[in-house]
Motif scaffolding. Structure first.
Motif, PDB file in Angstrom:
ATOM      1  N   TYR A 120       6.481   3.623   9.538  1.00 17.49           N
ATOM      2  CA  TYR A 120       6.840   3.188  10.931  1.00 17.49           C
ATOM      3  C   TYR A 120       5.586   2.237  11.471  1.00 17.49           C
ATOM      4  O   TYR A 120       4.367   2.734  11.358  1.00 17.49           O
ATOM      5  CB  TYR A 120       6.785   4.036  12.052  1.00 17.49           C
ATOM      6  N   VAL A 121       5.759   1.038  11.608  1.00 25.08           N
ATOM      7  CA  VAL A 121       4.953  -0.156  11.790  1.00 25.08           C
ATOM      8  C   VAL A 121       5.498  -0.928  13.003  1.00 25.08           C
ATOM      9  O   VAL A 121       6.629  -1.331  13.049  1.00 25.08           O
ATOM     10  CB  VAL A 121       4.591  -0.932  10.895  1.00 25.08           C
ATOM     11  N   ALA A 122       4.716  -1.122  14.001  1.00 17.85           N
ATOM     12  CA  ALA A 122       5.079  -1.952  15.262  1.00 17.85           C
ATOM     13  C   ALA A 122       6.436  -1.362  15.975  1.00 17.85           C
ATOM     14  O   ALA A 122       7.200  -2.237  16.283  1.00 17.85           O
ATOM     15  CB  ALA A 122       5.165  -3.364  14.931  1.00 17.85           C
ATOM     16  N   GLY A 123       6.596  -0.039  15.929  1.00 22.80           N
ATOM     17  CA  GLY A 123       7.692   0.302  16.800  1.00 22.80           C
ATOM     18  C   GLY A 123       8.861   0.302  15.512  1.00 22.80           C
ATOM     19  O   GLY A 123      10.094   0.642  16.248  1.00 22.80           O
ATOM     20  N   GLU A 124       8.859   0.108  14.446  1.00 24.99           N
ATOM     21  CA  GLU A 124      10.157  -0.063  13.754  1.00 24.99           C
ATOM     22  C   GLU A 124       9.898   0.566  12.383  1.00 24.99           C
ATOM     23  O   GLU A 124       8.787   0.714  11.987  1.00 24.99           O
ATOM     24  CB  GLU A 124      10.747  -1.232  13.580  1.00 24.99           C
ATOM     25  N   LYS A 125      10.952   1.172  11.678  1.00 22.93           N
ATOM     26  CA  LYS A 125      10.923   1.722  10.316  1.00 22.93           C
ATOM     27  C   LYS A 125      11.068   0.803   9.523  1.00 22.93           C
ATOM     28  O   LYS A 125      12.203  -0.144   9.496  1.00 22.93           O
ATOM     29  CB  LYS A 125      11.844   2.967  10.291  1.00 22.93           C
ATOM     30  N   ILE A 126      10.290   0.805   8.395  1.00 24.03           N
ATOM     31  CA  ILE A 126      10.458  -0.248   7.444  1.00 24.03           C
ATOM     32  C   ILE A 126      10.502   0.675   6.065  1.00 24.03           C
ATOM     33  O   ILE A 126       9.694   1.355   5.774  1.00 24.03           O
ATOM     34  CB  ILE A 126       9.328  -1.114   7.254  1.00 24.03           C
ATOM     35  N   HIS A 127      11.691   0.499   5.351  1.00 28.84           N
ATOM     36  CA  HIS A 127      11.733   1.333   4.020  1.00 28.84           C
ATOM     37  C   HIS A 127      10.849   0.618   2.990  1.00 28.84           C
ATOM     38  O   HIS A 127      10.577  -0.666   2.822  1.00 28.84           O
ATOM     39  CB  HIS A 127      13.421   1.139   3.712  1.00 28.84           C
ATOM     40  N   TYR A 128      10.335   1.548   2.133  1.00 31.57           N
ATOM     41  CA  TYR A 128       9.635   1.354   1.149  1.00 31.57           C
ATOM     42  C   TYR A 128      10.110   0.446   0.201  1.00 31.57           C
ATOM     43  O   TYR A 128       9.397  -0.629  -0.137  1.00 31.57           O
ATOM     44  CB  TYR A 128       9.275   2.368  -0.048  1.00 31.57           C
ATOM     45  N   ASP A 129      11.511   0.230  -0.040  1.00 29.57           N
ATOM     46  CA  ASP A 129      12.094  -0.862  -0.948  1.00 29.57           C
ATOM     47  C   ASP A 129      12.245  -2.235  -0.318  1.00 29.57           C
ATOM     48  O   ASP A 129      12.678  -3.133  -1.050  1.00 29.57           O
ATOM     49  CB  ASP A 129      13.412  -0.176  -1.743  1.00 29.57           C
ATOM     50  N   GLU A 130      11.971  -2.096   0.951  1.00 32.42           N
ATOM     51  CA  GLU A 130      12.054  -3.600   1.871  1.00 32.42           C
ATOM     52  C   GLU A 130      10.740  -4.278   1.764  1.00 32.42           C
ATOM     53  O   GLU A 130      10.908  -5.346   2.255  1.00 32.42           O
ATOM     54  CB  GLU A 130      12.603  -3.394   3.124  1.00 32.42           C
ATOM     55  N   ILE A 131       9.639  -3.700   1.292  1.00 34.10           N
ATOM     56  CA  ILE A 131       8.327  -4.357   1.428  1.00 34.10           C
ATOM     57  C   ILE A 131       8.164  -5.313   0.396  1.00 34.10           C
ATOM     58  O   ILE A 131       8.176  -4.761  -0.652  1.00 34.10           O
ATOM     59  CB  ILE A 131       7.214  -3.056   1.349  1.00 34.10           C
ATOM     60  N   ARG A 132       7.768  -6.286   0.599  1.00 32.65           N
ATOM     61  CA  ARG A 132       7.472  -7.500  -0.416  1.00 32.65           C
ATOM     62  C   ARG A 132       5.909  -7.518  -0.667  1.00 32.65           C
ATOM     63  O   ARG A 132       5.455  -7.769  -1.608  1.00 32.65           O
ATOM     64  CB  ARG A 132       7.843  -8.963   0.097  1.00 32.65           C
ATOM     65  N   SER A 133       5.137  -7.578   0.464  1.00 32.33           N
ATOM     66  CA  SER A 133       3.774  -7.937   0.466  1.00 32.33           C
ATOM     67  C   SER A 133       3.133  -7.033   1.644  1.00 32.33           C
ATOM     68  O   SER A 133       3.758  -7.185   2.787  1.00 32.33           O
ATOM     69  CB  SER A 133       3.434  -9.370   0.471  1.00 32.33           C
ATOM     70  N   VAL A 134       1.835  -6.551   1.297  1.00 34.84           N
ATOM     71  CA  VAL A 134       1.001  -5.974   2.428  1.00 34.84           C
ATOM     72  C   VAL A 134      -0.543  -6.418   2.440  1.00 34.84           C
ATOM     73  O   VAL A 134      -0.940  -6.548   1.341  1.00 34.84           O
ATOM     74  CB  VAL A 134       1.037  -4.366   2.269  1.00 34.84           C
TER      75      VAL A 134
END
Length: 123
Positions: free
Chosen positions: A94-108
Motif C-alpha cells: 500500500y503506497v499513497a492510499g492504493e494497493k499495488i500488486h507485486y507483479d505490477e511493479i516495474r521500477s522502484v
C-alpha cells in the motif's frame, strides 16, 4: 407580476466565475499540466532488486517512487506512486492510499520528500 421595463436576464454559470479561488485555479492548471506530461519508461528491475529496495524503504521509513508495469490507451505510463509504504500483504503493498500488486511493479527508487520550508524551485 413581472416588471416588463427591466426583464431579468440570468447569466447562468458566468455569474459564478468570480468565486474561484486563486489556489483552486492554480491546482486546476497543475492537474491539466500533469495530464499533458508524459512519463518515460524506467529501466525494468528484477524481482530481487525491487524486493531489496522495498525492504530497505520499509525498515528505514523512506519514501519511494514506484512505476507500475501498465500503460494507458495512448501507450503512456501513468505517474509514479510516491510515498511511504503504508502496509503490505502477500499480494502487494500500500503506497499513497492504493494497493499495488507485486507483479505490477516495474521500477522502484527512493524519493526525497521536499520539505515545506524549502524555498528552492528544484523539484
Amino acid at each position: 407580476m413581472t416588471n416588463e421595463l427591466h426583464p431579468y436576464h440570468d447569466r447562468k454559470k458566468l455569474k459564478w466565475n468570480g468565486f474561484y479561488l486563486s489556489e483552486h485555479t492554480r491546482q486546476l492548471a497543475a492537474e491539466k499540466e500533469e495530464r499533458r506530461h508524459t512519463w518515460p519508461a524506467k529501466p525494468l528491475m528484477t524481482t530481487e532488486e525491487i524486493g531489496q529496495l522495498l525492504t530497505e524503504s520499509l525498515i528505514k521509513g523512506r519514501s519511494i517512487a514506484l512505476q507500475r508495469e501498465e500503460m494507458d490507451a495512448q501507450g503512456q505510463y501513468p505517474p509514479d506512486a510516491v510515498g511511504k509504504i503504508e502496509g503490505y500483504d502477500e499480494l502487494g503493498i500500500y503506497v499513497a492510499g492504493e494497493k499495488i500488486h507485486y507483479d505490477e511493479i516495474r521500477s522502484v527508487e527512493f524519493h526525497d520528500d521536499k520539505k515545506w520550508s524549502d524555498l528552492s524551485d528544484e523539484a
